[in-house]
Design a protein around this motif. Structure first.
Motif, PDB file in Angstrom:
ATOM      1  N   PRO A 159     -24.801   7.890  -7.702  1.00  0.00           N
ATOM      2  CA  PRO A 159     -23.886   9.030  -7.746  1.00  0.00           C
ATOM      3  C   PRO A 159     -22.432   8.596  -7.852  1.00  0.00           C
ATOM      4  CG  PRO A 159     -24.882   8.795  -5.565  1.00  0.00           C
ATOM      5  CD  PRO A 159     -25.541   7.792  -6.442  1.00  0.00           C
ATOM      6  N   GLU A 160     -21.630   9.470  -8.428  1.00  0.00           N
ATOM      7  CA  GLU A 160     -20.224   9.152  -8.627  1.00  0.00           C
ATOM      8  C   GLU A 160     -19.370   9.880  -7.591  1.00  0.00           C
ATOM      9  OE1 GLU A 160     -18.776   6.813 -10.538  1.00  0.00           O
ATOM     10  OE2 GLU A 160     -17.197   7.481  -9.196  1.00  0.00           O
ATOM     11  N   PHE A 161     -18.424   9.143  -6.987  1.00  0.00           N
ATOM     12  CA  PHE A 161     -17.587   9.728  -5.939  1.00  0.00           C
ATOM     13  C   PHE A 161     -16.137   9.926  -6.369  1.00  0.00           C
ATOM     14  CE2 PHE A 161     -21.091   7.647  -3.690  1.00  0.00           C
ATOM     15  CZ  PHE A 161     -21.564   8.708  -2.943  1.00  0.00           C
ATOM     16  N   LEU A 162     -15.825   9.721  -7.632  1.00  0.00           N
ATOM     17  CA  LEU A 162     -14.418   9.853  -8.058  1.00  0.00           C
ATOM     18  C   LEU A 162     -13.943  11.284  -7.845  1.00  0.00           C
ATOM     19  CD1 LEU A 162     -14.068  11.577 -10.949  1.00  0.00           C
ATOM     20  CD2 LEU A 162     -15.014   9.514 -11.893  1.00  0.00           C
ATOM     21  N   ALA A 163     -12.656  11.432  -7.564  1.00  0.00           N
ATOM     22  CA  ALA A 163     -12.046  12.763  -7.499  1.00  0.00           C
ATOM     23  C   ALA A 163     -11.112  12.889  -8.696  1.00  0.00           C
ATOM     24  CB  ALA A 163     -11.278  12.934  -6.191  1.00  0.00           C
ATOM     25  N   GLU A 164     -11.041  14.076  -9.256  1.00  0.00           N
ATOM     26  CA  GLU A 164     -10.159  14.263 -10.408  1.00  0.00           C
ATOM     27  C   GLU A 164      -8.706  14.119  -9.967  1.00  0.00           C
ATOM     28  OE1 GLU A 164     -11.282  17.729 -12.699  1.00  0.00           O
ATOM     29  OE2 GLU A 164     -13.379  17.231 -12.376  1.00  0.00           O
ATOM     30  N   GLY A 165      -7.889  13.641 -10.892  1.00  0.00           N
ATOM     31  CA  GLY A 165      -6.472  13.429 -10.571  1.00  0.00           C
ATOM     32  C   GLY A 165      -6.228  12.018 -10.058  1.00  0.00           C
ATOM     33  N   SER A 222     -21.898  14.033   1.112  1.00  0.00           N
ATOM     34  CA  SER A 222     -20.480  13.631   1.089  1.00  0.00           C
ATOM     35  C   SER A 222     -19.606  14.818   0.701  1.00  0.00           C
ATOM     36  CB  SER A 222     -20.243  12.525   0.054  1.00  0.00           C
ATOM     37  OG  SER A 222     -20.904  11.369   0.449  1.00  0.00           O
ATOM     38  N   ASN A 223     -20.005  15.504  -0.353  1.00  0.00           N
ATOM     39  CA  ASN A 223     -19.197  16.649  -0.772  1.00  0.00           C
ATOM     40  C   ASN A 223     -19.223  17.760   0.267  1.00  0.00           C
ATOM     41  OD1 ASN A 223     -18.071  15.599  -3.031  1.00  0.00           O
ATOM     42  ND2 ASN A 223     -19.437  16.595  -4.487  1.00  0.00           N
ATOM     43  N   ALA A 224     -20.376  17.951   0.902  1.00  0.00           N
ATOM     44  CA  ALA A 224     -20.464  18.991   1.927  1.00  0.00           C
ATOM     45  C   ALA A 224     -19.533  18.661   3.100  1.00  0.00           C
ATOM     46  CB  ALA A 224     -21.907  19.127   2.408  1.00  0.00           C
ATOM     47  N   PHE A 264      -7.942  15.170   4.159  1.00  0.00           N
ATOM     48  CA  PHE A 264      -8.703  16.406   3.919  1.00  0.00           C
ATOM     49  C   PHE A 264      -8.530  17.427   5.033  1.00  0.00           C
ATOM     50  CE2 PHE A 264     -11.251  16.814   0.098  1.00  0.00           C
ATOM     51  CZ  PHE A 264     -10.795  15.680  -0.558  1.00  0.00           C
ATOM     52  N   LEU A 265      -7.320  17.458   5.584  1.00  0.00           N
ATOM     53  CA  LEU A 265      -7.004  18.477   6.582  1.00  0.00           C
ATOM     54  C   LEU A 265      -5.805  19.309   6.131  1.00  0.00           C
ATOM     55  CD1 LEU A 265      -7.513  16.646  10.020  1.00  0.00           C
ATOM     56  CD2 LEU A 265      -9.026  18.280   8.898  1.00  0.00           C
ATOM     57  N   ASN A 266      -5.555  19.375   4.827  1.00  0.00           N
ATOM     58  CA  ASN A 266      -4.456  20.212   4.344  1.00  0.00           C
ATOM     59  C   ASN A 266      -4.963  21.634   4.155  1.00  0.00           C
ATOM     60  OD1 ASN A 266      -2.596  18.098   4.149  1.00  0.00           O
ATOM     61  ND2 ASN A 266      -3.438  17.506   2.158  1.00  0.00           N
ATOM     62  N   ALA A 267      -4.439  22.529   4.989  1.00  0.00           N
ATOM     63  CA  ALA A 267      -4.823  23.940   4.831  1.00  0.00           C
ATOM     64  C   ALA A 267      -4.354  24.403   3.462  1.00  0.00           C
ATOM     65  CB  ALA A 267      -4.190  24.765   5.935  1.00  0.00           C
ATOM     66  N   SER A 268      -5.131  25.271   2.850  1.00  0.00           N
ATOM     67  CA  SER A 268      -4.807  25.670   1.486  1.00  0.00           C
ATOM     68  C   SER A 268      -5.364  27.050   1.214  1.00  0.00           C
ATOM     69  CB  SER A 268      -5.431  24.677   0.498  1.00  0.00           C
ATOM     70  OG  SER A 268      -6.842  24.809   0.528  1.00  0.00           O
ATOM     71  N   ILE A 269      -5.177  27.436  -0.045  1.00  0.00           N
ATOM     72  CA  ILE A 269      -5.734  28.703  -0.493  1.00  0.00           C
ATOM     73  C   ILE A 269      -7.257  28.634  -0.623  1.00  0.00           C
ATOM     74  CG2 ILE A 269      -5.338  27.993  -2.882  1.00  0.00           C
ATOM     75  CD1 ILE A 269      -4.682  30.897  -3.347  1.00  0.00           C
ATOM     76  N   SER A 274     -15.271  21.616  -9.748  1.00  0.00           N
ATOM     77  CA  SER A 274     -16.629  21.864 -10.233  1.00  0.00           C
ATOM     78  C   SER A 274     -17.692  21.407  -9.246  1.00  0.00           C
ATOM     79  CB  SER A 274     -16.827  21.134 -11.560  1.00  0.00           C
ATOM     80  OG  SER A 274     -16.727  19.742 -11.355  1.00  0.00           O
ATOM     81  N   CYS A 275     -17.304  20.668  -8.196  1.00  0.00           N
ATOM     82  CA  CYS A 275     -18.334  20.029  -7.366  1.00  0.00           C
ATOM     83  C   CYS A 275     -18.623  20.701  -6.026  1.00  0.00           C
ATOM     84  CB  CYS A 275     -17.940  18.575  -7.121  1.00  0.00           C
ATOM     85  SG  CYS A 275     -17.995  17.605  -8.625  1.00  0.00           S
ATOM     86  N   PHE A 276     -17.579  20.964  -5.236  1.00  0.00           N
ATOM     87  CA  PHE A 276     -17.825  21.333  -3.837  1.00  0.00           C
ATOM     88  C   PHE A 276     -18.775  22.531  -3.699  1.00  0.00           C
ATOM     89  CE2 PHE A 276     -13.876  19.435  -1.485  1.00  0.00           C
ATOM     90  CZ  PHE A 276     -14.368  18.167  -1.741  1.00  0.00           C
ATOM     91  N   ALA A 336      -4.483  24.877 -12.141  1.00  0.00           N
ATOM     92  CA  ALA A 336      -5.519  23.843 -11.960  1.00  0.00           C
ATOM     93  C   ALA A 336      -6.034  23.892 -10.520  1.00  0.00           C
ATOM     94  CB  ALA A 336      -4.930  22.466 -12.244  1.00  0.00           C
ATOM     95  N   PHE A 337      -7.258  23.397 -10.297  1.00  0.00           N
ATOM     96  CA  PHE A 337      -7.843  23.504  -8.948  1.00  0.00           C
ATOM     97  C   PHE A 337      -7.204  22.526  -7.974  1.00  0.00           C
ATOM     98  CE2 PHE A 337     -10.695  19.918  -7.986  1.00  0.00           C
ATOM     99  CZ  PHE A 337     -10.810  19.296  -9.217  1.00  0.00           C
ATOM    100  N   LYS A 338      -6.483  21.528  -8.516  1.00  0.00           N
ATOM    101  CA  LYS A 338      -5.688  20.620  -7.684  1.00  0.00           C
ATOM    102  C   LYS A 338      -4.651  19.990  -8.604  1.00  0.00           C
ATOM    103  CE  LYS A 338      -7.482  16.493  -6.703  1.00  0.00           C
ATOM    104  NZ  LYS A 338      -8.413  15.362  -6.424  1.00  0.00           N
ATOM    105  N   ALA A 339      -3.717  19.234  -8.047  1.00  0.00           N
ATOM    106  CA  ALA A 339      -2.666  18.634  -8.874  1.00  0.00           C
ATOM    107  C   ALA A 339      -3.225  17.463  -9.697  1.00  0.00           C
ATOM    108  CB  ALA A 339      -1.538  18.143  -7.971  1.00  0.00           C
ATOM    109  N   GLY A 431       0.528  28.842  -1.186  1.00  0.00           N
ATOM    110  CA  GLY A 431      -0.907  28.606  -0.947  1.00  0.00           C
ATOM    111  C   GLY A 431      -1.253  27.149  -0.750  1.00  0.00           C
ATOM    112  N   ARG A 432      -0.255  26.270  -0.804  1.00  0.00           N
ATOM    113  CA  ARG A 432      -0.536  24.831  -0.641  1.00  0.00           C
ATOM    114  C   ARG A 432       0.354  24.167   0.404  1.00  0.00           C
ATOM    115  NH1 ARG A 432      -5.283  23.052  -2.939  1.00  0.00           N
ATOM    116  NH2 ARG A 432      -5.675  24.207  -4.828  1.00  0.00           N
ATOM    117  N   ASN A 433       1.229  24.963   1.015  1.00  0.00           N
ATOM    118  CA  ASN A 433       2.167  24.420   2.012  1.00  0.00           C
ATOM    119  C   ASN A 433       2.927  23.208   1.486  1.00  0.00           C
ATOM    120  OD1 ASN A 433       1.470  26.416   3.760  1.00  0.00           O
ATOM    121  ND2 ASN A 433       0.252  25.139   5.131  1.00  0.00           N
TER     122      ASN A 433
END
Ligand code: NAD
Ligand code: UDX
Length: 458
Positions: A159-165, A222-224, A264-269, A274-276, A336-339, A431-433
Motif C-alpha cells: 500500500p502507498e502512504f504518500l499524501a498529496e502536496g 492508517s487512514n482511519a 494531525f490536530l489542526n481543527a478545520s472545516i 479521495s482517501c479518508f 482544493a481539499f488541502k494546500a 475554516g483553516r485557522n
C-alpha cells in the motif's frame, strides 16, 4: 540499453505517476513503464503539462522520462514485457447495487487482474498498490489462477502512504514501506524482489514486511487513525466555541504529550481528499460484513463528525450573517481539499459551495491550482457561481470571505485592502485557522475561526 529489471505500473494517477517516477529516479538501472486506459492522461504525462500538480513532480519526470521512465496506452504489451507489475488503478466507493455508498468499487481492479491473466506469458509478481479491502489478494490469486495457464503469479500487497502536496518527499523519505506477502517459499521470494527495489533508496529498517492480510488492513487502519484525529479535534472545536476555550491552545497542550503527538490536530472545516472517507467507509463495510456492528459504528462516527463539521461551518455563517445569505456574495478562498495540490476530490469546499448556493448566495471561487477541477465539480450546481484567479478581484464587493484551503498565500494577503473593498459589515470565516484573527478584526472584519471565540464589532 539492457535494464536490470522491467517494472510496469497499471494506472497513471496521483499514486502511479509519482511513485513510479520516484522508482525510475532512484533506480536508473530499472526500466519503468506506466500504462493507463485513459489516452488523454497518458498524453499529458508525455507533455510539458502533467495531469496533476504536485510540488517537485515536474522535475522528477523531466529527469527520467524517455530515459528509464515511459508512459504508454499499450497495456497488453506492457503486461507481456514486464515481470513486476504494480496495480494502481482507482478503487472508489461503490455507487450502485449491494454496498452502494460504502464498499469499494473493485471493477477497475478486477478488469486489470483479468487483463494480466490474459496477456501473461511469463511468471509475474503482481503488486497491489491500490488501497483494497482486506483479503482482496485472495480474490486476485483466484482470478489469476482460474485457468489452466502454466504461468506463475505471486501477489504482494504494497500500500502507498504518500499524501498529496508532499508526495515527492513522502516517497523519497517514507516513514515506512510496507510489503505483505504469502509466507510460503515463493511468496517470500517475491517479497524479497520488491524489498530489493525499495532498498535502492529506503533504509532497510524502514521496510516493514508482514503477512498479506495485515498489510492490506494496515492501509485502511492508517487512514482511519489519521482521519479520527482530525474528527476528534474538530469535535472538540465545537465545544471550544461554546466555552471560550481556544482549540489551537487545546491542541498544543494535548499534542505536547509525546504519547499523543502534535500532528494531525489542526481543527478545520473537515477532512477531504479521495482517501479518508472512502477508506473508512470501506472499513465500516468490512466490519459489518463480519458482523462487527459495534466496531463499525465506532469508525462510522469519524465520518459523521466530519459531515457535522462542514454543516456546522455553514450554519455558523448563516447565524453570524443575520440568518440569511440570499443575494449575498461570498468568496471562497481555496477549493482544493488541502494546500499544494489541485485535487478537489471530496473537498469540503464542494459541500460548502453547494450549501451556500442552496441558501441563494452568490459564490465566488478562487484557488491557485484547483479552479479547473472546481468548474467540473460545480458544473451542474444551480445558482450564481464565479471563478476568479486573483484573490483581491474575487473578494471585491463580497459580504464574506471563507477560507477553505490553507494555501500559504491566503495568510500573506493585505487584509486591510480586502476590508476596504468588501461589502460592510464584512465577515471572515476562517475554516483553516490560518489567519491572525485579532489583526483581521482590527482592520474591520468580523472574524469567525474554528474553535475560537468570535471577534465581532456588534
Ligand atoms: P487516480 O484516479 O488518480 O488514478 C487511477 C488511474 O487508473 C486513472 O488514470 C485510470 O484511468 C486508471 N485505470 C483505471 N482502470 C484501469 C485499467 N483497467 N487499466 C489501466 N488503467 C486504469 O487514483 P489515485 O488517486 O492514483 O489512486 C489509486 C489508488 O491508490 C486508489 O486505490 C487509492 O485509494 C490509492 N491511494 C491514493 C492516494 C492519493 O493520495 N491519491 C494515496 C494512497 C493510496
Ligand atoms: C491521506 C493520508 O495522509 C496518506 O497517508 C494516504 O496515503 C492518502 O490519504 P491526503 O488525503 O493526500 O493523504 O492528505 P492528508 O494530509 O492526510 O489530509 C487529508 C485531509 O485532512 C485534508 O483535507 C486536510 O486538510 C485535512 N486535515 C489534515 C485537517 O483538517 N487537519 C489536520 O490536522 C490534518
Amino acid at each position: 540499453m539492457k535494464f536490470e529489471k522491467n517494472i510496469l505500473c497499471i494506472g497513471a494517477g496521483y499514486v502511479g505517476g509519482p511513485t513510479m517516477a520516484m522508482i525510475a529516479h532512484e533506480c536508473p538501472q530499472y526500466k519503468v513503464t506506466i500504462v493507463d486506459i485513459n489516452p488523454d492522461r497518458i498524453a499529458q504525462w508525455n507533455s510539458d503539462s502533467l495531469p496533476i500538480y504536485e510540488p517537485g513532480l515536474d522535475e522528477l519526470v523531466k529527469a527520467t522520462r524517455d530515459r528509464n521512465l515511459f508512459f504508454s496506452t499499450d497495456i497488453e504489451q506492457g503486461i507481456r514485457e514486464n515481470d513486476i507489475i504494480f496495480v494502481s488503478v482507482n478503487t472508489p466507493t461503490k455507487t450502485f447495487g449491494t454496498g452502494a455508498g460504502m464498499a469499494a468499487d473493485l471493477q477497475y481492479w478486477e478488469k486489470t487482474a483479468r487483463q494480466i491473466l490474459e496477456h501473461s506469458t511469463s511468471p509475474k509478481i503482481v503488486i497491489e498498490k491500490s488501497t483494497l479491502p482486506v483479503r482482496t489478494a485472495h480474490a486476485m490469486e483466484r482470478i489469476l489462477n482460474s485457468t489452466q495457464k502454466s504461468v506463475r503469479f505471486d501477489v504482494l500487497s504494497n500500500p502507498e502512504f504518500l499524501a498529496e502536496g508532499t508526495a515527492i518527499n513522502d516517497l523519497k523519505n517514507p516513514d515506512r514501506v510496507l510489503i505483505g506477502s504469502r509466507e510460503t517459499e515463493e511468496g517470500l521470494k517475491a517479497r524479497n524482489a520488491l524489498v530489493e527495489i525499495y532498498a535502492n533508496w529506503v533504509p532497510r529498517k524502514k521496510i516493514i514486511t508482514a503477512n498479506i492480510w495485515s498489510s492490506e488492513l494496515s492501509k485502511l487502519v492508517s487512514n482511519a487513525f489519521l482521519a479520527q484525529r482530525v474528527s476528534s479535534i474538530n469535535a472538540i472545536s465545537a465545544l471550544c466555541e461554546k466555552t471560550e476555550a481556544d482549540v489551537s491552545e487545546v491542541a498544543k497542550a494535548v499534542g505536547s504529550d509525546s504519547r499523543i503527538g502534535s500532528r494531525f490536530l489542526n481543527a478545520s472545516i473537515g477532512f477531504g481528499g479521495s482517501c479518508f472517507k472512502k477508506d473508512i467507509l470501506n472499513l465500516v463495510y468490512l466490519c459489518r460484513h463480519y458482523g462487527l456492528d459495534d466496531v463499525a459504528d465506532y469508525w462510522e462516527g469519524v465520518i459523521k463528525i466530519n459531515f457535522y463539521q462542514q454543516e456546522r461551518f455553514v450554519q455558523n455563517m448563516l447565524t453570524a450573517m443575520f440568518n440569511t445569505l440570499a443575494g449575498k456574495r461570498i468568496c471562497l478562498f481555496g477549493f482544493a481539499f488541502k494546500a499544494n495540490t489541485g485535487d478537489t476530490r471530496e473537498s469540503p469546499a464542494i459541500y460548502v459551495a453547494r450549501r451556500l448556493l442552496e441558501e441563494q448566495a452568490e459564490v465566488v471561487i478562487t484557488d491557485p491550482k484547483a479552479l479547473d477541477n472546481a468548474r467540473i465539480d460545480l458544473a451542474n450546481a444551480q445558482g450564481k457561481i464565479h471563478f476568479v484567479d486573483d484573490p483581491y478581484e474575487a473578494a471585491k464587493g463580497c459580504h464574506a470571505i471563507a477560507i477553505m484551503t490553507e494555501w500559504a498565500l491566503y495568510g500573506e494577503l493585505d487584509y486591510a485592502r480586502l476590508y476596504r473593498d468588501a461589502e460592510k459589515p464584512a465577515f471572515i470565516f476562517d475554516g483553516r485557522n490560518i489567519l491572525d484573527p485579532q489583526h483581521c478584526f482590527e482592520v474591520g472584519f468580523n472574524v469567525f475561526s474554528i474553535g475560537k471565540r468570535p471577534r465581532t464589532h456588534f
